[in-house]
Design an enzyme around this catalytic site. Structure first.
Site, PDB file in Angstrom:
ATOM      1  N   TYR A 144       0.670  -1.207  -0.079  1.00 49.89           N
ATOM      2  CA  TYR A 144      -0.034  -0.213  -0.028  1.00 49.89           C
ATOM      3  C   TYR A 144       0.721   1.278   0.192  1.00 49.89           C
ATOM      4  O   TYR A 144       1.908   1.084   0.686  1.00 49.89           O
ATOM      5  CB  TYR A 144      -0.846  -0.120   1.007  1.00 49.89           C
ATOM      6  CG  TYR A 144      -1.779   1.141   1.397  1.00 49.89           C
ATOM      7  CD1 TYR A 144      -1.388   1.994   2.426  1.00 49.89           C
ATOM      8  CD2 TYR A 144      -2.859   1.481   0.514  1.00 49.89           C
ATOM      9  CE1 TYR A 144      -2.339   3.361   2.493  1.00 49.89           C
ATOM     10  CE2 TYR A 144      -3.921   2.430   0.733  1.00 49.89           C
ATOM     11  CZ  TYR A 144      -3.662   3.579   1.467  1.00 49.89           C
ATOM     12  OH  TYR A 144      -4.451   4.503   1.828  1.00 49.89           O
ATOM     13  N   ASP A 239       9.593   2.863  -0.397  1.00 45.63           N
ATOM     14  CA  ASP A 239       8.375   3.353   0.372  1.00 45.63           C
ATOM     15  C   ASP A 239       8.487   3.226   1.912  1.00 45.63           C
ATOM     16  O   ASP A 239       7.927   2.002   2.254  1.00 45.63           O
ATOM     17  CB  ASP A 239       7.061   3.021  -0.208  1.00 45.63           C
ATOM     18  CG  ASP A 239       5.839   3.601   0.777  1.00 45.63           C
ATOM     19  OD1 ASP A 239       4.919   3.805   0.110  1.00 45.63           O
ATOM     20  OD2 ASP A 239       6.181   4.718   1.689  1.00 45.63           O
ATOM     21  N   LYS A 267       4.639   9.737   8.563  1.00 45.62           N
ATOM     22  CA  LYS A 267       4.386   9.084   9.990  1.00 45.62           C
ATOM     23  C   LYS A 267       5.061   9.580  10.801  1.00 45.62           C
ATOM     24  O   LYS A 267       5.145  10.828  11.313  1.00 45.62           O
ATOM     25  CB  LYS A 267       4.490   7.709   9.869  1.00 45.62           C
ATOM     26  CG  LYS A 267       3.276   7.104   9.027  1.00 45.62           C
ATOM     27  CD  LYS A 267       2.931   5.552   8.893  1.00 45.62           C
ATOM     28  CE  LYS A 267       2.112   5.136   7.933  1.00 45.62           C
ATOM     29  NZ  LYS A 267       0.802   5.165   8.309  1.00 45.62           N
TER      30      LYS A 267
HETATM   31  P1  KE4 Z   1      -0.815   8.551   4.280  1.00 54.62           P
HETATM   32  O1  KE4 Z   1      -1.492   9.035   3.104  1.00 54.62           O
HETATM   33  O2  KE4 Z   1      -1.803   7.448   4.740  1.00 54.62           O
HETATM   34  O3  KE4 Z   1      -0.125   9.536   5.212  1.00 54.62           O
HETATM   35  O4  KE4 Z   1       0.413   7.548   3.940  1.00 54.62           O
HETATM   36  C1  KE4 Z   1       0.109   6.606   2.961  1.00 54.62           C
HETATM   37  C2  KE4 Z   1       1.130   5.286   3.240  1.00 54.62           C
HETATM   38  C3  KE4 Z   1       1.979   5.227   2.222  1.00 54.62           C
HETATM   39  N1  KE4 Z   1       2.809   4.304   2.473  1.00 54.62           N
HETATM   40  C4  KE4 Z   1       2.825   3.355   3.195  1.00 54.62           C
HETATM   41  C5  KE4 Z   1       3.989   2.259   3.294  1.00 54.62           C
HETATM   42  C6  KE4 Z   1       1.959   3.381   4.188  1.00 54.62           C
HETATM   43  O5  KE4 Z   1       1.782   2.581   5.315  1.00 54.62           O
HETATM   44  C7  KE4 Z   1       0.802   4.248   3.985  1.00 54.62           C
HETATM   45  C8  KE4 Z   1      -0.258   4.876   5.165  1.00 54.62           C
HETATM   46  N2  KE4 Z   1      -0.551   3.745   6.086  1.00 54.62           N
HETATM   47  C9  KE4 Z   1      -1.864   3.472   6.599  1.00 54.62           C
HETATM   48  C10 KE4 Z   1      -1.654   2.349   7.440  1.00 54.62           C
HETATM   49  N3  KE4 Z   1      -1.692   0.960   6.917  1.00 54.62           N
HETATM   50  C11 KE4 Z   1      -2.488   4.583   7.162  1.00 54.62           C
HETATM   51  C12 KE4 Z   1      -3.788   4.350   7.789  1.00 54.62           C
HETATM   52  C13 KE4 Z   1      -5.023   4.649   7.486  1.00 54.62           C
HETATM   53  O6  KE4 Z   1      -4.975   4.364   5.932  1.00 54.62           O
HETATM   54  O7  KE4 Z   1      -5.623   5.582   7.753  1.00 54.62           O
END
Ligand code: KE4
Length: 433
Positions: A144, A239, A267
Site C-alpha cells: 500500500y 516506500d 508518519k
Molecule cells: P498517508 O497518505 O496515509 O499519510 O500515507 C500513505 C502510506 C504510504 N505508504 C505506506 C507504506 C503506508 O503505510 C501508508 C499509510 N499507512 C496506513 C496504514 N496501513 C495509514 C492508515 C490509514 O490509511 O488510515
C-alpha cells in the site's frame, strides 16, 4: 466494556461524514462492531470517549514512536503555534527537519516535504517518470502506497480489507501504467522487466511490508530488486513511510544496507502531525520545480507546526543511542510471547517482527506474499481483536496491518498484554467448544 459514547459518537459522525470516519481502516469493518472514538493519549496509553484506557499498539498507524503527547513534542508544537500556524513562505524549520532526515537516512541527499504519505509517493512516482521519461511503474500486490489512483491496484491495508484493492474510479488508462508483481517473487519481477524493458520508470516497494500485516523479504530478494532496477535503469523507490525510523534509525535501507534511488517517508517524521516527504540523490531531486521541470507544490508543505513536531521527534530518535536496541528487545518479547500463547492454545499462527514493528497471522505460514497472507483466519482475528480490546489492549482493527511499539512502552505493558492474550484465547476457544 460499555462503548455507549462511541456508539452515539459514531451515529453522529455518520450524519455528516461518509461511513463516520475520515480514513477507511478506522471503521472497524474488518473486525466488526462500532469503531472506538478516542479522546486522548498519554505515553503508551490511549483513552476512548467512554473513559476506557488501552495499551496502544496502533500508535496512529506508526507516527508515535515516542508515544502520545511526549512533553518535548507538545512543547515544540505549542511554541511554534504562538508564532503563527502557517506562512506559505519558506522557514528555517523546514531546513532543520530536512537536515535531520539527510543525516539519518543513508540514500537521501535532498528532500521535499508534503502533507501526507500519499502525496509523497504520488510525487515520487511523477519524479521517477519525469527523470526517466518512461511511464510504467511496478508495484507489488498487497503493498500500500496511499490513496492515489496509480497505487490502488492490488493495494493492501484498508483497500485490501474492504475488498477494493482495485478501486472503482481509477481509469483503465491509469491502471495500465501500473504493473503488479507478487512480493518476494524475483522471477515475476524479472519477467515484467523482460516484457517491458525500457518502459519502466520505477519500482515502488515497501521493503518490509506493513500493509498486508508484517511480511519480511526473503534473503536476497531486495538485493535482486536493486540489481534489476540498476540493470534496466529504472528508479528503485523504497516506500519507507511506515518503516522509516521504525525498523532502524535509517529505516530498512540502513538495516539491509541497500540504497534506493528515491525514498518516501511520513508518519514518524511528523511526530503525529501531517507530514510526508520524498527524497534521494541530488541529481534526481534537481528535476523538481522550480529548478527542474517536474512539478511539485503544496499549500501546507513544510508547515511550521508539523515541522516542529517532526524536529522534536527526530531529535529524540537521533539522541537516544540505545533506542532501537531497546525497541527490538521489547518487540521481540511481545512477539515471542504471542507466539508461545498461540502455540499453547493450539492456534495456527506465524509471527514476525523488525525493530519496533510486529505482526502475526492466524495461519501456520509461511506468509511471504499477499496470497499466503490472505489464508489467515480473519474471523478468528476479529474475535481476538475484540477480546483484547475488552481487556484494555488496542491492536490494529484489521488483520492486514502491522503493530507498533514506542519508546515509552514498558516490559510491564508487554506482560499485561500477554496476560490479556492468554485470557482472550482461552475465552475464544472455550466458547468455540
Ligand atoms: P498517508 O497518505 O496515509 O499519510 O500515507 C500513505 C502510506 C504510504 N505508504 C505506506 C507504506 C503506508 O503505510 C501508508 C499509510 N499507512 C496506513 C496504514 N496501513 C495509514 C492508515 C490509514 O490509511 O488510515
Amino acid at each position: 466494556m460499555n462503548f455507549e459514547r462511541s456508539i452515539s459518537a459514531f451515529a453522529r459522525a455518520k450524519n455528516v461524514i461518509p461511513g463516520g470516519v475520515n480514513s477507511s481502516v478506522r471503521a472497524f469493518k474488518a473486525v466488526g462492531g462500532t469503531p472506538v472514538f478516542m479522546r486522548s493519549g498519554a505515553g503508551a496509553t490511549i483513552t476512548d470517549v467512554d473513559g476506557h484506557a488501552f495499551i496502544d499498539y496502533v500508535l496512529s498507524w506508526g507516527p508515535l514512536i515516542v508515544g502520545h503527547a511526549h512533553p518535548a513534542v507538545v512543547k515544540a508544537i505549542q511554541t511554534a503555534a504562538t508564532r503563527g500556524s502557517s506562512f506559505g513562505a519558506p522557514t528555517e524549520a523546514e531546513s532543520e527537519l530536512a537536515e535531520l532526515i539527510v543525516t539519518m537516512v543513508p540514500s537521501v541527499e535532498k528532500v521535499r516535504f508534503t502533507s501526507s504519505g500519499t502525496e509523497a509517493t504520488m510525487n515520487a512516482i511523477r519524479l521517477a517518470r519525469g527523470y526517466t521519461r518512461r511511464d510504467k511503474i511496478v508495484k507489488f500486490s498487497g503493498c500500500y502506497h496511499g490513496a492515489a489512483d496509480g497505487f490502488l491496484i492490488a493495494a493492501g491495508s484498508s483497500a485490501l480489507t474492504l475488498g477494493v484493492p482495485n478501486s472503482p474510479g481509477v481509469p483503465k488508462s491509469t491502471a495500465s501504467d501500473t504493473l503488479v508483481a507478487p512480493y518476494n517473487d524475483t522471477a515475476a519481477l524479472e519477467a515484467i522487466f523482460a516484457q517491458y524493458a525500457g518502459e519502466i520508470a520505477g519500482v515502488i516497494i515497501e521493503p518490509y511490508v506493513g500493509n498486508m500485516g508484517l511480511v519480511l523479504p526473503r534473503d536476497g530478494y531486495l538485493e535482486r530488486v536493486r540489481e534489476l532496477c540498476t540493470q534496466h535503469k529504472a528508479l528503485l523507490i523504497f516506500d519507507e513511510v511506515m518503516t522509516g525510523f521504525r525498523v532502524a534509525r535509517g529505516g530498512v535501507q540502513e538495516r539491509a544496507g541497500i540504497m534506493p534511488d528515491l525514498t518516501t517517508l511520513g508518519k514518524v517524521i511528523g511526530g503525529g502531525l501531517p507530514v510526508g516527504a520524498f527524497g534521494g540523490r541530488d541529481e534526481i531531486m534537481a528535476y523538481l520545480t522550480p529548478e527542474g521541470p517536474v512539478f511539485h507544490a503544496g499549500t501546507l508543505s513544510g508547515n511550521p507546526l508539523a515541522m516542529a513536531a517532526g524536529i522534536a521527534t527526530l531529535k529524540l530518535v537521533r539522541d537516544d543511542a540505545t533506542l532501537y536496541d531497546r525497541l527490538e528487545v521489547l518487540t521481540k518479547l511481545l512477539t515471542d510471547g504471542l507466539r508461545e500463547l498461540f502455540a499453547k492454545h493450539g492456534v495456527p499462527h506465524t509471527t514476525a517482527y523488525a525493530g519496533s514493528m510486529f505482526g502475526f497471522f492466524l495461519h501456520p505460514g509461511p506468509v511471504t506474499d499477499l496470497e499466503s497472507a490472505m489464508k489467515s483466519d480473519t474471523a478468528l482475528y476479529a474475535k481476538f481483536f475484540h477480546a483484547m480490546l475488552d481487556r484494555g489492549i488496542y491492536f490494529a482493527p484489521s488483520q492486514f496491518e502491522a503493530g507498533f511499539v514506542s519508546s515509552v512502552h514498558t516490559t510491564r505493558d508487554v506482560e499485561v498484554t500477554l496476560a490479556a492474550a492468554d485470557a482472550s484465547l482461552a475465552e475464544i476457544l472455550a466458547s468455540a467448544r
